[in-house]
Design an enzyme around this catalytic site. Structure first.
Site, PDB file in Angstrom:
ATOM      1  N   ASP A  16      39.168  50.218  28.631  1.00 46.84           N
ATOM      2  CA  ASP A  16      40.196  50.813  27.777  1.00 46.84           C
ATOM      3  C   ASP A  16      39.679  52.055  27.060  1.00 46.84           C
ATOM      4  O   ASP A  16      40.411  53.039  26.885  1.00 46.84           O
ATOM      5  CB  ASP A  16      40.682  49.795  26.737  1.00 46.84           C
ATOM      6  N   ASP A  70      39.318  41.148  27.045  1.00 45.97           N
ATOM      7  CA  ASP A  70      39.138  42.041  25.904  1.00 45.97           C
ATOM      8  C   ASP A  70      38.196  41.387  24.905  1.00 45.97           C
ATOM      9  O   ASP A  70      38.213  40.164  24.732  1.00 45.97           O
ATOM     10  CB  ASP A  70      40.480  42.336  25.219  1.00 45.97           C
TER      11      ASP A  70
END
Length: 204
Positions: A157, A135
């Site tokens: 995401d 991330d």
């Protein structure tokens, strides 16, 4: 009777086109996700904020063993199974059910996002099926909840969340996987065979 073979042929052609659309979009999203994660790993310091637009957009490289907000960090394998199950279901729908262009786009982009994070779970450290998801995008203004730190996310995401919303909209709008719609004001589904007919079809 003479028109039925043409209708069947048209239905098969739309199903094939939908499957190809899903596959292409999934590959594009997967490639974009993995490429941006590669760039993040190569160029960003680990767990140090890099402001891009003040507090509006911050790059923050981290490795997440859990779900959003780092939930479930001790059961990474559960998320691997869940992502694999979603990918299998979408693949099955692509092969057997989907003939709508709108559904093909939504499911293709969703599948790409799922495969992006599943790739991390399967092949990144610390090991197969328990890998940590990369991330690197932080937008504190968007994801703030009292008592929770802002979410840090990735390209996969973004597509997962946005396409889940897209799927919900298609369901609420009454658009079926075959492209037919529910008859408004009557609560009845449009007949799938009628949707294949050139005179009555309203293809999405």
């Amino acid at each position: 009777m003479a028109g039925r073979p043409r209708s069947l042929s048209s239905s098969k052609a739309r199903q094939a086109a939908a499957g190809i659309t899903i596959a292409i979009l999934a590959v594009v999203v997967l490639a974009a996700d993995q490429f941006t994660k590669h760039l993040a790993l190569e160029n960003l310091p680990y767990q140090e904020p890099v402001p891009v637009i003040g507090d509006f957009l911050i790059l923050y490289l981290t490795k997440n063993p859990g779900a959003a907000f780092s939930l479930g960090e001790g059961v990474t394998w559960v998320f691997t199974i869940a992502l694999a199950a979603v990918a299998v279901v979408i693949g099955w729908l692509a092969v057997t059910r989907v003939r709508s262009r709108l559904w093909a786009v939504a499911l293709g982009l969703l599948l790409g996002g799922v495969l992006g994070n599943l790739t991390d779970r399967l092949f990144r450290e610390p090991g197969f099926a328990v890998g940590h998801v990369i991330d690197f995008i932080n937008t504190p203004w968007m994801w703030f909840f009292p008592g929770m730190s802002p979410a840090i996310y990735n390209v996969a995401d973004i597509f997962i969340v946005s396409m889940m919303i897209g799927v919900a909209i298609l369901v609420l709008a009454g658009v079926h996987l075959d492209g037919s719609r529910e008859a408004r004001g009557q609560g009845e589904q449009t007949d799938a065979a009628a949707s294949d007919s050139p005179q009555t079809a309203s293809e999405d």
